[in-house]
Design an enzyme around this catalytic site. Sequence first.
Site, PDB file in Angstrom:
ATOM      1  N   CYS A  33       0.832  -1.206   0.000  1.00 35.43           N
ATOM      2  CA  CYS A  33       0.000   0.000   0.000  1.00 35.43           C
ATOM      3  C   CYS A  33       0.867   1.258   0.000  1.00 35.43           C
ATOM      4  O   CYS A  33       0.372   2.351  -0.245  1.00 35.43           O
ATOM      5  CB  CYS A  33      -0.947   0.011   1.198  1.00 35.43           C
ATOM      6  SG  CYS A  33      -0.094   0.031   2.769  1.00 35.43           S
ATOM      7  N   ASP A  35       2.243   2.664   2.533  1.00 33.41           N
ATOM      8  CA  ASP A  35       2.116   3.472   3.745  1.00 33.41           C
ATOM      9  C   ASP A  35       3.358   3.340   4.619  1.00 33.41           C
ATOM     10  O   ASP A  35       4.001   2.289   4.663  1.00 33.41           O
ATOM     11  CB  ASP A  35       0.875   3.053   4.535  1.00 33.41           C
ATOM     12  CG  ASP A  35      -0.392   3.404   3.777  1.00 33.41           C
ATOM     13  OD1 ASP A  35      -0.287   4.121   2.770  1.00 33.41           O
ATOM     14  OD2 ASP A  35      -1.471   2.967   4.195  1.00 33.41           O
ATOM     15  N   CYS A  59      -2.982   5.229   5.710  1.00 36.27           N
ATOM     16  CA  CYS A  59      -4.442   5.205   5.720  1.00 36.27           C
ATOM     17  C   CYS A  59      -4.978   5.487   7.127  1.00 36.27           C
ATOM     18  O   CYS A  59      -4.234   5.530   8.102  1.00 36.27           O
ATOM     19  CB  CYS A  59      -4.929   3.850   5.244  1.00 36.27           C
ATOM     20  SG  CYS A  59      -4.667   2.564   6.466  1.00 36.27           S
ATOM     21  N   CYS A 103      -2.516  -3.018   8.502  1.00 37.00           N
ATOM     22  CA  CYS A 103      -2.199  -1.674   9.006  1.00 37.00           C
ATOM     23  C   CYS A 103      -1.757  -1.760  10.470  1.00 37.00           C
ATOM     24  O   CYS A 103      -0.838  -1.048  10.888  1.00 37.00           O
ATOM     25  CB  CYS A 103      -3.408  -0.755   8.891  1.00 37.00           C
ATOM     26  SG  CYS A 103      -4.304  -0.924   7.343  1.00 37.00           S
TER      27      CYS A 103
HETATM   28 FE1  FES Z   1      -1.624   0.239   4.208  1.00 38.00          FE
HETATM   29 FE2  FES Z   1      -3.436   0.798   5.911  1.00 38.00          FE
HETATM   30  S1  FES Z   1      -3.733   0.475   3.830  1.00 38.00           S
HETATM   31  S2  FES Z   1      -1.338   0.718   6.267  1.00 38.00           S
END
Ligand code: FES
Length: 147
Positions: A33, A35, A59, A103
């Site tokens: 993702c 992140d 997110c 996450c």
């Molecule tokens: Fe990647 Fe939440 S979608 S940390």
Amino acid sequence: MYSEKVMDHFNNPRNVGEIEDASGVGTVGNAKCGDIMRIYLDIDEDQIIRDCKFKTFGCGAAVATSSMATELVKGKTIQEAMQVTNKAVMEALDGLPPVKVHCSLLAEEAIHAALWDYAEKKHITIEGLEKPKSDIHEGEEAVEEEY
Ligand code: FES
């Protein structure tokens, strides 16, 4: 879809920021993702986590889990902080949707990476702590100029 606690921690995240001269800093990322989460720990000579702050470029669930994770490790010993798993963070948030479980894993990994950094600086071994897999500290240094 999200519990009230998740929404609360997303809307009013606790312990956002950074700690200057932190005892340990851990930065981890999720390749899928994209992140990124960074956790700062201030650990005293009795190995108690006096303060904990985070920065998350990710997110909503990542923000909520990092916020809860910082709350959970504050005031704890480093051994107790090792028990703050992604499961513990999720439970404290009254659950996360299945697609958002990764996450919370980021929060656990970030804490471990920060503890690893602390252990390396202090030349100590923390029982049960393994070298973080996704510590992207070095990769980031090229991008940021704060070091
Ligand atoms: Fe990647 Fe939440 S979608 S940390």
